[in-house]
Design an enzyme around this catalytic site. Structure first.
Site, PDB file in Angstrom:
ATOM      1  N   SER A 253      27.968  -7.775   7.155  1.00  0.00           N
ATOM      2  CA  SER A 253      26.614  -8.023   7.668  1.00  0.00           C
ATOM      3  C   SER A 253      26.217  -7.072   8.797  1.00  0.00           C
ATOM      4  CB  SER A 253      26.489  -9.477   8.098  1.00  0.00           C
ATOM      5  OG  SER A 253      25.166  -9.756   8.493  1.00  0.00           O
TER       6      SER A 253
ATOM      7  N   ASP B 263      23.310  -6.308   5.250  1.00  0.00           N
ATOM      8  CA  ASP B 263      23.371  -6.852   3.887  1.00  0.00           C
ATOM      9  C   ASP B 263      22.059  -7.500   3.474  1.00  0.00           C
ATOM     10  OD1 ASP B 263      23.862  -8.943   5.736  1.00  0.00           O
ATOM     11  OD2 ASP B 263      24.692 -10.187   4.138  1.00  0.00           O
TER      12      ASP B 263
ATOM     13  N   ASP C 152      20.142 -10.066   4.351  1.00  0.00           N
ATOM     14  CA  ASP C 152      19.790 -11.482   4.185  1.00  0.00           C
ATOM     15  C   ASP C 152      18.856 -11.929   5.311  1.00  0.00           C
ATOM     16  OD1 ASP C 152      21.795 -11.401   6.122  1.00  0.00           O
ATOM     17  OD2 ASP C 152      22.925 -13.096   5.322  1.00  0.00           O
TER      18      ASP C 152
ATOM     19  N   ASP D 103      19.102  -6.635   8.431  1.00  0.00           N
ATOM     20  CA  ASP D 103      20.486  -6.364   8.833  1.00  0.00           C
ATOM     21  C   ASP D 103      21.196  -5.652   7.678  1.00  0.00           C
ATOM     22  OD1 ASP D 103      20.558  -8.592   7.190  1.00  0.00           O
ATOM     23  OD2 ASP D 103      22.284  -9.471   8.208  1.00  0.00           O
TER      24      ASP D 103
HETATM   25 MG    MG Z   1      23.541 -10.570   7.123  1.00  0.00          MG
END
Ligand code: MG
Length: 449
Positions: free
Chosen positions: A96, A241, A243, A239
């Site tokens: 992340s 990744d 999400d 961010d």
């Molecule tokens: Mg994330």
């Protein structure tokens, strides 16, 4: 106590130190043994993505699982693919917002949500006892590259917003994907919605040359400058990744995640003539203020996105999320969903904008955050005494101790990893927030001493 492998966001570590191919292989075997069947796997843009993903995939196949490799995709794409294709589960290779030397392995449950702790414990048991399935030659799994996961994720998002209203609004945005996985989804979403996009760090690159992948204000100077220079309707940051989504308003102001959480919550409750919004106890009171004025109600949970998602399912919530930009839309899926957040915010701005006006309509609160040393063995007793001390006030013990005031709160949470309490206060002014923290700190000092 059983040995622990998974933290709050999967298994994470520094490459070839605490995160290595042996761990990834064995964990892949444990996950494959637990999940069986068909398992989707995806990764963010880190330099170690292929190395870790290959090892996890080998482990999965060793235990007989069929691996569907989605390639470089945002985490919510894996979650969407697992749920909409009826798979046994999914795995995302990501750390992340952590620095580029980190990577991690995160499990997705068969319903597309982040895996609950009880199931992670079962995987940990298989891992530590080395109770892996080692299938015979004819029963080992295979791996297939899958394309099309991103288009189907985006198609399902576009069905859930007023795409025509967005297309007709002639919006311009600046998008910063932090050289991460969002680059393969959000630019396409913006194009499909006829939004003019100026892009920044939208080339996936594992060393994160643009800036560190946590979308805090100090990392988004270029984005903020570009929003001002271009006169864009908003800035959008993900961010690593993808999400989570953080917004910059049309005046170039960084918006803390509780602002976007409040704006979307209020809009959703109004559209639906009521509804339940779920958020952790640490969220700003602004969220409750706007949800109430729109005719809805707020339910508080412990801190952590998986807990919020599960509670949302239980109470059939309309919407939920965290103040770090992780917004959850049950109509789409029960997980943090960055591209869905972008589409919804575009719809709201197209209809009710500009964004700066929406921000200014959210009640403004100030926060004070501090730490206080307390030996681990005394934490529980101190918290119990704190509840008794504030007995005349409204106290919420959902997560730590939250002392509620009409215009804010003080939250005391024990750190899970260090011998200290985290003390957060919220009030209408910085001084009042500070005063609240100081008062509580004094009480805590007495109780600890
Ligand atoms: Mg994330």
């Amino acid at each position: 106590m059983a040995q622990r492998l998974f933290g709050t966001n999967g298994v994470r570590g520094i490459i070839n130190k605490d995160m290595n191919v042996q761990l990834a292989l064995d964990l892949g075997k444990a996950i494959g043994t637990f999940m069986g069947g068909r398992v989707a796997i995806g990764n963010d843009s880190r330099t170690s993505a292929t190395m870790i993903k290959s090892a996890v995939s080998s482990g999965l196949m060793c235990a007989g699982a069929e691996v569907l490799d989605l390639g470089l995709v945002p985490t919510p794409v894996v979650q969407h693919y697992v749920k909409s294709n009826g798979l046994a589960g999914g795995i995302m290779i990501t750390a992340s917002h952590n620095p580029p030397e980190f990577n991690g392995i995160k499990c997705v449950d068969s319903d597309g949500t982040e895996m609950p702790r009880s199931k992670e414990e079962e995987i940990e048991r298989l891992y530590f006892t080395r109770s892996f399935l080692n299938k015979e030659w004819r029963d080992v799994g295979d791996l297939r590259q899958v394309s099309g996961a991103v288009p189907s994720y985006l198609a399902s998002i576009k069905r859930l917003v007023d795409a025509d209203a967005i297309r007709g609004a002639g919006l311009t945005v600046v998008l910063d994907c932090a050289n991460g996985a969002g680059a393969v989804a959000t630019p396409q979403l913006l194009e499909d919605l006829n939004v003019r996009a100026v892009t920044l760090n939208c080339n996936p690159q594992g060393s994160f040359p643009g800036h560190p992948s946590e979308p805090v204000e100090s990392h988004l100077k270029d984005l903020i400058a570009l929003v001002k220079d271009t006169g864009a309707d908003m800035g959008i940051a993900h961010d690593g990744d993808a999400d989570r989504t953080i917004f910059i308003d049309d005046r170039g102001r960084y918006m803390y995640g509780d602002k976007s959480l409040a704006i979307v919550a209020e809009a959703m409750v109004r559209e639906n003539g009521g509804g339940t919004v779920v958020t952790p106890v640490s969220s700003s009171m602004a969220v409750e203020d706007v949800v109430r004025r729109a005719g809805g109600e707020v339910i508080y949970t412990r801190v952590g996105a998986p807990v919020v998602s599960r509670r949302m399912m239980e109470v059939d919530a309309l919407f939920g999320g965290e103040e770090n930009g992780g917004l959850i839309f049950p109509l789409h899926q029960y997980c943090r969903d960055a591209a869905m957040t972008v589409a919804k915010m575009l719809e709201i701005v197209a209809r009710d904008g500009p964004l700066s006006m929406l921000v200014d309509a959210i009640p403004s609160y100030c926060q004070d955050k501090r730490k206080l040393v307390c030996p681990d063995e005394r934490k529980e007793r101190v918290l119990a005494a704190l509840v008794r001390y504030y007995a005349s006030q409204r106290v919420d013990t959902t997560d730590g101790v939250k002392i509620c005031y009409d215009d804010g709160w003080t939250l005391v949470r024990p750190s899970g990893t260090e011998p200290l309490f985290r003390v957060y206060s919220e009030a209408r002014t910085v001084e009042d927030a500070r005063k609240r923290s100081e008062e509580c700190e004094k009480v805590l000092d007495d109780l600890i001493g």
